[in-house]
Design a protein around this motif. Structure first.
Motif, PDB file in Angstrom:
ATOM      1  N   PHE A  11       0.840  -1.067   0.197  1.00  0.00           N
ATOM      2  CA  PHE A  11       0.031  -0.004  -0.081  1.00  0.00           C
ATOM      3  C   PHE A  11       0.698   1.073   0.159  1.00  0.00           C
ATOM      4  N   GLY A  12       0.382   2.286  -0.637  1.00  0.00           N
ATOM      5  CA  GLY A  12       1.147   3.438  -0.589  1.00  0.00           C
ATOM      6  C   GLY A  12       2.019   3.746  -2.033  1.00  0.00           C
ATOM      7  N   PRO A  13       3.072   4.797  -1.734  1.00  0.00           N
ATOM      8  CA  PRO A  13       3.116   5.869  -0.882  1.00  0.00           C
ATOM      9  C   PRO A  13       2.021   6.469  -0.875  1.00  0.00           C
ATOM     10  N   GLN A  14       1.475   6.968   0.628  1.00  0.00           N
ATOM     11  CA  GLN A  14       0.233   7.822   0.512  1.00  0.00           C
ATOM     12  C   GLN A  14       0.570   9.342   1.091  1.00  0.00           C
ATOM     13  N   HIS A  15       1.114   9.174   2.440  1.00  0.00           N
ATOM     14  CA  HIS A  15       1.511  10.580   3.062  1.00  0.00           C
ATOM     15  C   HIS A  15       2.856  11.179   2.501  1.00  0.00           C
ATOM     16  N   PRO A  16       2.896  12.617   2.315  1.00  0.00           N
ATOM     17  CA  PRO A  16       4.090  12.930   1.868  1.00  0.00           C
ATOM     18  C   PRO A  16       5.381  12.748   2.493  1.00  0.00           C
ATOM     19  N   ALA A  17       5.356  12.268   4.029  1.00  0.00           N
ATOM     20  CA  ALA A  17       6.245  11.902   4.671  1.00  0.00           C
ATOM     21  C   ALA A  17       6.665  10.554   4.617  1.00  0.00           C
ATOM     22  N   ALA A  18       5.874   9.645   3.977  1.00  0.00           N
ATOM     23  CA  ALA A  18       6.121   8.251   3.787  1.00  0.00           C
ATOM     24  C   ALA A  18       6.513   7.822   2.535  1.00  0.00           C
ATOM     25  N   HIS A  19       6.876   8.682   1.615  1.00  0.00           N
ATOM     26  CA  HIS A  19       7.192   8.315   0.236  1.00  0.00           C
ATOM     27  C   HIS A  19       8.681   7.664   0.218  1.00  0.00           C
ATOM     28  N   GLY A  20       8.544   6.392  -0.118  1.00  0.00           N
ATOM     29  CA  GLY A  20       9.899   5.723  -0.208  1.00  0.00           C
ATOM     30  C   GLY A  20      10.430   5.216   0.995  1.00  0.00           C
ATOM     31  N   VAL A  21       9.669   5.301   2.049  1.00  0.00           N
ATOM     32  CA  VAL A  21      10.343   5.113   3.656  1.00  0.00           C
ATOM     33  C   VAL A  21       9.261   4.249   4.256  1.00  0.00           C
ATOM     34  N   LEU A  22       8.245   3.945   3.762  1.00  0.00           N
ATOM     35  CA  LEU A  22       7.258   3.229   4.512  1.00  0.00           C
ATOM     36  C   LEU A  22       6.644   2.129   3.351  1.00  0.00           C
ATOM     37  N   ILE A 398      -9.979   0.314   2.679  1.00  0.00           N
ATOM     38  CA  ILE A 398      -8.584   0.831   2.086  1.00  0.00           C
ATOM     39  C   ILE A 398      -8.510   2.180   2.438  1.00  0.00           C
ATOM     40  N   ALA A 399      -9.356   3.019   2.017  1.00  0.00           N
ATOM     41  CA  ALA A 399      -9.744   4.637   1.913  1.00  0.00           C
ATOM     42  C   ALA A 399      -9.272   4.915   3.598  1.00  0.00           C
ATOM     43  N   ASP A 400      -9.683   4.214   4.350  1.00  0.00           N
ATOM     44  CA  ASP A 400      -9.537   4.739   5.749  1.00  0.00           C
ATOM     45  C   ASP A 400      -8.098   4.354   6.437  1.00  0.00           C
ATOM     46  N   VAL A 401      -7.420   3.650   5.790  1.00  0.00           N
ATOM     47  CA  VAL A 401      -5.870   3.465   6.060  1.00  0.00           C
ATOM     48  C   VAL A 401      -5.461   4.880   6.040  1.00  0.00           C
ATOM     49  N   VAL A 402      -5.746   5.557   4.636  1.00  0.00           N
ATOM     50  CA  VAL A 402      -5.156   6.917   4.321  1.00  0.00           C
ATOM     51  C   VAL A 402      -5.634   7.866   5.577  1.00  0.00           C
ATOM     52  N   ALA A 403      -6.574   7.816   5.938  1.00  0.00           N
ATOM     53  CA  ALA A 403      -7.057   8.727   6.966  1.00  0.00           C
ATOM     54  C   ALA A 403      -6.451   8.462   8.475  1.00  0.00           C
ATOM     55  N   ILE A 404      -6.015   7.107   8.643  1.00  0.00           N
ATOM     56  CA  ILE A 404      -5.380   6.831   9.816  1.00  0.00           C
ATOM     57  C   ILE A 404      -3.953   7.365   9.715  1.00  0.00           C
ATOM     58  N   ILE A 405      -3.278   6.844   8.858  1.00  0.00           N
ATOM     59  CA  ILE A 405      -1.924   7.489   8.437  1.00  0.00           C
ATOM     60  C   ILE A 405      -1.621   8.917   8.658  1.00  0.00           C
ATOM     61  N   GLY A 406      -2.685   9.590   7.946  1.00  0.00           N
ATOM     62  CA  GLY A 406      -2.688  11.156   8.079  1.00  0.00           C
ATOM     63  C   GLY A 406      -2.738  11.598   9.543  1.00  0.00           C
ATOM     64  N   THR A 407      -3.688  10.803  10.271  1.00  0.00           N
ATOM     65  CA  THR A 407      -4.068  11.435  11.610  1.00  0.00           C
ATOM     66  C   THR A 407      -3.003  10.995  12.566  1.00  0.00           C
ATOM     67  N   GLN A 408      -2.021  10.064  12.246  1.00  0.00           N
ATOM     68  CA  GLN A 408      -0.735   9.743  13.084  1.00  0.00           C
ATOM     69  C   GLN A 408       0.258  10.560  13.140  1.00  0.00           C
ATOM     70  N   ASP A 409       0.254  11.431  11.997  1.00  0.00           N
ATOM     71  CA  ASP A 409       1.125  12.491  11.956  1.00  0.00           C
ATOM     72  C   ASP A 409       2.748  11.731  12.051  1.00  0.00           C
ATOM     73  N   ILE A 410       2.920  11.183  11.014  1.00  0.00           N
ATOM     74  CA  ILE A 410       4.105  10.244  11.111  1.00  0.00           C
ATOM     75  C   ILE A 410       5.194  10.774  10.051  1.00  0.00           C
ATOM     76  N   VAL A 411       6.363  10.998  10.735  1.00  0.00           N
ATOM     77  CA  VAL A 411       7.515  11.394   9.896  1.00  0.00           C
ATOM     78  C   VAL A 411       8.822  10.396  10.167  1.00  0.00           C
ATOM     79  N   PHE A 412       9.249   9.737   9.042  1.00  0.00           N
ATOM     80  CA  PHE A 412      10.233   8.550   9.482  1.00  0.00           C
ATOM     81  C   PHE A 412      11.570   8.847   9.952  1.00  0.00           C
ATOM     82  N   GLY A 413      11.897   9.962   9.904  1.00  0.00           N
ATOM     83  CA  GLY A 413      13.403  10.336  10.369  1.00  0.00           C
ATOM     84  C   GLY A 413      13.566   9.934  11.935  1.00  0.00           C
TER      85      GLY A 413
END
Length: 417
Positions: A11-22, A398-413
């Motif tokens: 799945f993804g990449p969806q969130h801008p901070a998860a491109h290529g790292v999740l 599946i569409a709700d996973v997008v909302a959940i990743i967004g609400t977690q405010d994830i940054v992979f660093g």
């Protein structure tokens, strides 16, 4: 009968901070998520190991690169851990400057979160609004440290330098003529504090604009209400902190419960959710915009009225002034030793945690008396949140996973450090 089995997909990449790292592997029954398996390890930056092979001061810029949306707050936890081990007193003005920039950073972080979350769910405009405000705050970073992103502004014993008396201005060019440049520089005539104060006066109106676009928006509520619900007890058991924990109705904020620096002198409230769903976590962060704005206003007022030193006068830890170096042999030696060898921290251990925009960000430091840490462990808030993604998204679409990743405010660093 044909054999019916679950379908597994990346799945993804969806969130801008998860491109290529999740890499998120979903096990699906039709469009319903049965299992979500986040694979991390696609970014690994070895910060903890690198810090064990560098003098203490040289690891400050590495902290910026952990959560690269909340730069100065990461530095804050690190320098606090060093100060605890050294038993070092920080000048009061430096504490106020740190708190002010922590809250500026909180707004910066939440602006990116809001823009990215809304963009993921399908609202484009908010992203552009949020980046308009980020620009002003990035200018504050640049005015004080010379860098717009990786500031390296905090130091053990205080901050690198005092706030500048003049705000950098735009120059006219082919793109902006004299008239346009004049209007751009309208609120840059005074000092950095004047500019920040002007921003705090404008910002509540901007937050109202975001709320007009989203809070009562039918589509936004349909996408967020009742999605990724986490009960208060479960949130505590999963190790949630910050807005993720407060969104579930647990009133826990290190700035109030374990005050550090000057937070106990400031007046602000802790926003708390009720239902523990994505919508509540959104509302909590929106209210944090307003509370951070309140804190910054109070800091600006205090800093105006109280000049003073912004870094410790212990030259074993902080460099002497430029004038001192040029006039005094001892000061020159201090400077040379500090930047070649660094300072030695007495043997011991310390844990320092700050209320990071994403949750509790902690640094556990063990010193063996050398000029670099024996061990450094980072407690990153996003790690526990991502670990709960499986539990939060089971039974959702599946569409709700997008909302959940967004609400977690994830940054992979910080997650894959």
């Amino acid at each position: 009968m044909a054999e019916i089995r679950n379908y597994t997909m990346n799945f993804g990449p969806q969130h801008p901070a998860a491109h290529g790292v999740l890499r998120l592997v979903l096990e699906l029954d039709g469009e319903v998520v049965q299992r979500a398996d986040p694979h991390i390890g696609l970014l690994h930056r070895a910060t903890e190991k690198l810090a064990e092979n560098k003098p203490y001061i040289q690891s400050v810029p590495y902290m910026d690169r952990l959560d690269y949306v909340s730069m100065m707050v990461n530095e804050h936890a690190y320098v606090m851990a060093i100060e605890k081990t050294l038993n070092l007193e920080v000048p009061l003005r430096a504490q106020y400057i740190r708190v002010m920039f922590d809250e500026i950073t909180r707004i910066l972080n939440h602006l990116l979160w809001l823009g990215a979350h809304a963009l993921d769910v399908g609202a484009m405009t908010v992203f552009l609004y949020a980046f308009r405000e980020r620009e002003d705050l990035m200018d504050c970073y640049e005015a004080v440290s010379g860098a717009r992103l990786h500031a390296a502004y905090y130091r053990p014993g205080g901050v690198y330098r005092d706030l500048p008396n003049s705000m950098p201005k735009y120059k006219s060019s082919k793109v902006h003529n004299e008239e346009k440049t004049k209007s751009l520089n309208e609120n840059r005539q005074g000092s950095l504090l004047d500019f920040i104060e002007d921003f705090t006066n404008r910002f509540p109106t901007y937050v109202d604009e975001y709320e007009t676009l989203l809070t009562d928006n039918r589509i936004w509520k349909q996408r967020l209400v009742g999605i990724g619900v986490v009960s208060p007890d479960r949130a505590k058991a999963l190790g949630f902190t910050g807005p993720m924990l407060r969104g579930s109705g647990v009133e826990w904020d290190l700035r109030k419960k374990q005050p550090y620096e000057v937070y106990d002198r400031l007046d602000f409230d802790i926003p708390v959710g009720v239902n523990g769903d994505c919508y509540d976590r959104y509302l909590v962060r929106i209210e944090e915009f307003r509370q951070s704005n309140r804190i910054i206003k109070q800091c600006v007022k205090w800093l105006r009225d109280n000049p003073g030193p912004v870094i410790t006068d212990n030259h074993k830890i902080a460099p002497p002034s430029r004038v001192g170096i040029k006039q005094n042999m001892e000061e020159l030696i201090h400077h040379f030793k500090l930047f070649t060898e660094g300072f030695h921290v007495p043997p011991g251990e310390a844990y320092a945690a700050v209320e990071h925009p994403k949750g509790e960000f902690g640094i556990y430091l063990i010193s063996d008396g050398a000029n670099m840490p024996y061990r450094l462990k980072i407690r990153a808030p996003g790690f526990a949140h991502l670990a709960a993604l499986d539990e939060m998204s089971r039974g959702h679409m599946i569409a709700d996973v997008v909302a959940i990743i967004g609400t977690q405010d994830i940054v992979f660093g910080e997650i894959d450090r």
